[in-house]
Design an enzyme around this catalytic site. Structure first.
Site, mmCIF file in Angstrom:
data_model
loop_
_atom_site.group_PDB
_atom_site.id
_atom_site.type_symbol
_atom_site.label_atom_id
_atom_site.label_comp_id
_atom_site.label_asym_id
_atom_site.label_seq_id
_atom_site.Cartn_x
_atom_site.Cartn_y
_atom_site.Cartn_z
ATOM 1 N N CYS A 1 22.874 40.926 46.767
ATOM 2 C CA CYS A 1 23.435 39.692 47.325
ATOM 3 C C CYS A 1 22.779 39.366 48.670
ATOM 4 C CB CYS A 1 24.942 39.841 47.506
ATOM 5 S SG CYS A 1 25.728 38.356 48.144
ATOM 6 N N CYS B 1 29.184 8.920 43.087
ATOM 7 C CA CYS B 1 28.966 10.321 43.445
ATOM 8 C C CYS B 1 29.818 11.229 42.587
ATOM 9 C CB CYS B 1 29.406 10.576 44.875
ATOM 10 S SG CYS B 1 28.195 10.231 46.104
ATOM 11 N N ASN C 1 36.133 20.665 61.041
ATOM 12 C CA ASN C 1 35.173 21.055 60.011
ATOM 13 C C ASN C 1 34.791 22.513 60.266
ATOM 14 O OD1 ASN C 1 32.895 21.511 58.480
ATOM 15 N ND2 ASN C 1 31.764 19.727 59.228
ATOM 16 N N GLY D 1 42.698 16.837 46.835
ATOM 17 C CA GLY D 1 43.375 16.746 45.545
ATOM 18 C C GLY D 1 43.915 18.073 45.041
ATOM 19 N N CYS E 1 28.454 41.275 52.279
ATOM 20 C CA CYS E 1 28.847 41.548 50.893
ATOM 21 C C CYS E 1 28.312 42.919 50.497
ATOM 22 C CB CYS E 1 28.315 40.451 49.960
ATOM 23 S SG CYS E 1 28.617 40.782 48.212
ATOM 24 N N CYS F 1 26.891 35.835 45.545
ATOM 25 C CA CYS F 1 26.277 36.821 44.649
ATOM 26 C C CYS F 1 25.444 36.167 43.542
ATOM 27 C CB CYS F 1 27.346 37.706 44.008
ATOM 28 S SG CYS F 1 27.862 39.090 45.055
#
Ligand SMILES: [Zn+2]
Lengths: 169, 393
Positions: B294, B241, B142, B75, B299, B220
């Site tokens: 983190c 859902c 995926n 969407g 990161c 984070c």
């Protein structure tokens, strides 16, 4: 919060120790062993409590899991195929358990038959990284889902009882 | 012999072509080499190039050299891809492993005759017809699985028109796992990206600009939610859902592409976080610093790299020579990090009113939920033996 029964079941499953995902090579093997140990213990617990309700196995890499789960309703056993992949972000994110046979039959699912989890699941999982494993996901996610959804689906006639065709099993 | 997968792909491709042919008999326009600002009815770029004449964007035609990866073509992602296509983006890379379904028709972009096609193939056909100048690449998998994640990383780091890293990654996925996978990839690759999302009750959404090391990454903090002012007790989740509205998704896609354009073409201010509450028409914005603790080690590495950089090199967007100095009311909060001000960051987040974390994680994470099962003891058995034991139960 999570209901008392689920909480009790959950607390009797051994906790895991190794924070490792499928990309972590050797540590992943350590984690996989812990996963299997916890699962074996959980199935043993279920058998002792006369509430045996699933079997699972994985491919060699431990990233693809498949098996069966079942639900007894009015003395009849309803069985479903179960499958899921371990995402590379595991165990920070939980596996997405799927019942492909029920895909499209209930609104409590995402595409591909992935079950819709309650609001309790994600916070509880996040607070228990890396101690929760597949066995915990089954107890906290799929168990309660089956208990709510399957009786409803049977009542609506969406799920029908199927005689075992193969007797020897 | 071709594998089933290859054959399936071929079938999907042909189906997409057939659908495109059935749904669109209008001949495709010729490709256009150079964007022109000439105002004639046959020039699809005249109104975009007008942005230059009006002094909003200095170099609009630069968009032809830029490439953007859109992960998730649902969407939000499909509308995002359409906007970028109409803007004349150089290259789009689309990722999704889902098929178009009639149940998607409450959203924008896809059409009923495309039901059954893979979302990426259906989208590519439509987008290519809208603008043949855009180079479109599709991946039908995926990204979170071990097999695909590396392919995903490679396609981002070599996906530009000159085989370098893409200019921007846009996350338009609908689940936590995929967002985390994108976060992992982008931290490792030092790739700038936007996260976007719409809540499951369809009445709030957000976008977040993530510059590894410089702004908070997706790992984070626990996921952020825009307060919807709905009493949790009255929120009924029985029987469904997720809900979705084309309006909320379209608005979030609009925010996402608007800020992407500002970043890519260097105009205006890029929001680091922009929330949207539909019920109250409330739009909180804020800037988020990364968490020094983190969980994502890349990161933390990027944070150290950023700290080591000389001041004023990184200003999020390209700064043109006549750019005004950043002034005090710069509420979207890009601030020059001065090495002389040892601002000790605590892991506690400073969030703007109206935005909160979805859940909290105790700082002392060593005490587990009460467990009588104990922890697993080291097993003498090998993995194979454990697998066998489980199998024989
Ligand atoms: Zn981070």
């Amino acid at each position: 919060m999570v209901d008392e029964g689920t909480r009790k079941t959950l607390s009797s499953i051994p906790l895991l120790k190794t924070k490792a995902g499928p990309r972590d090579k050797e540590l992943w093997t350590t984690r996989l062993k812990e996963e299997y140990q916890a699962l074996i213990k959980y199935v043993q617990n279920n058998k002792e409590a006369d509430n045996d309700w699933f079997r699972l196995e994985s491919d060699k890499t431990g990233t693809k899991w498949f098996g069966k789960c079942w639900y007894i309703h009015n003395l009849l056993k309803y069985e479903f195929d179960l499958e899921f992949d371990i995402p590379i972000t595991y165990p920070t994110t939980a596996p997405e358990l799927a019942l492909p046979g029920l895909d499209g039959k209930t609104a409590k699912m995402y595409r591909g038959g992935k079950i819709c989890l309650t609001d309790h699941f994600k916070p509880l999982w996040a607070r228990n990284v890396p101690r929760f494993g597949i066995a915990h996901a089954m107890a906290l996610g799929l168990g309660p889902w089956l208990a709510v959804e399957i009786p409803d689906l049977i009542e609506k006639g969406v799920v029908k009882y199927q005689e075992k065709s193969e007797e020897a099993k | 012999m071709a594998s089933v997968e290859e054959l399936q792909r071929k079938v999907n491709e042909l189906e997409a072509k057939l659908a495109a042919a059935q749904g669109n008999v209008v001949p495709m326009r010729q490709k256009i080499d150079v964007m022109s600002s000439e105002v004639v009815d046959s020039n699809p770029y005249s109104r975009l190039m007008a942005l230059k004449r009006m002094g909003i964007v200095n170099n609009y035609e630069k968009i032809r050299e830029l490439s953007v990866a859109v992960v998730g073509v649902g969407g939000v992602g499909s509308v995002t891809a359409e906007m970028l296509t109409r803007c004349g983006i150089g290259k789009l890379i689309l990722y999704d492993y889902d098929k178009v379904e009639l149940a998607n028709m409450n959203r924008l972009f896809f059409q009923p005759h495309q039901a059954g096609l893979s979302k990426v193939d259906a989208a590519a056909a439509t987008l290519q017809a809208i603008n043949p100048d855009v180079s479109i690449e599709t991946y039908n998998y995926n990204i979170t699985t071990i097999d695909n994640f590396q392919k995903f990383c490679d396609s981002i780091s070599k996906g530009s028109l000159t085989d370098g890293p893409v200019d921007l990654v846009l996350s338009c996925v609908d689940n936590f796992e995929a967002r985390m996978a994108i976060n992992t990839a982008c931290n490792e690759l030092n790739q700038r990206w936007f996260e976007s999302g719409v809540s499951e009750n369809a009445v709030s959404g957000h976008i977040q600009f993530i510059i590894p090391g410089e702004t908070a990454c997706f790992a984070c903090a626990p996921p952020l939610v825009v307060a919807s002012k709905i009493d949790e007790k009255t929120l009924k989740r029985e029987g469904v859902c997720a809900a979705s509205l084309p309006t909320t998704m379209g608005i979030v896609a609009g925010f996402l592409v608007q800020n992407s354009l500002k970043f890519l073409l260097g105009f205006g201010n890029v929001s680091h976080y922009l929330g949207y509450s539909a019920l109250t028409d409330f739009f909180p914005t804020m800037s988020l610093k990364p968490n020094p603790q983190c969980e994502d080690s890349y990161c933390r590495t990027r944070q150290a790299e950023f700290k080591a950089k000389p001041v004023a090199v990184e200003l999020a967007t390209e700064v043109t020579e006549d750019a005004k100095p950043i002034h005090d009311d710069n509420e979207w909060g890009i601030s020059l990090v001065d090495e002389n001000s040892p601002e000790e960051e605590t892991p506690t987040l400073s969030l703007v009113d109206g935005v909160q974390v979805a859940y909290s994680i105790p700082v002392d994470n060593s005490t587990p939920e009460s467990s009588t099962g104990g922890a697993v003891a080291a097993s003498e058995l090998s993995l194979e033996e454990l697998m066998q034991q489980m199998k024989s139960m």
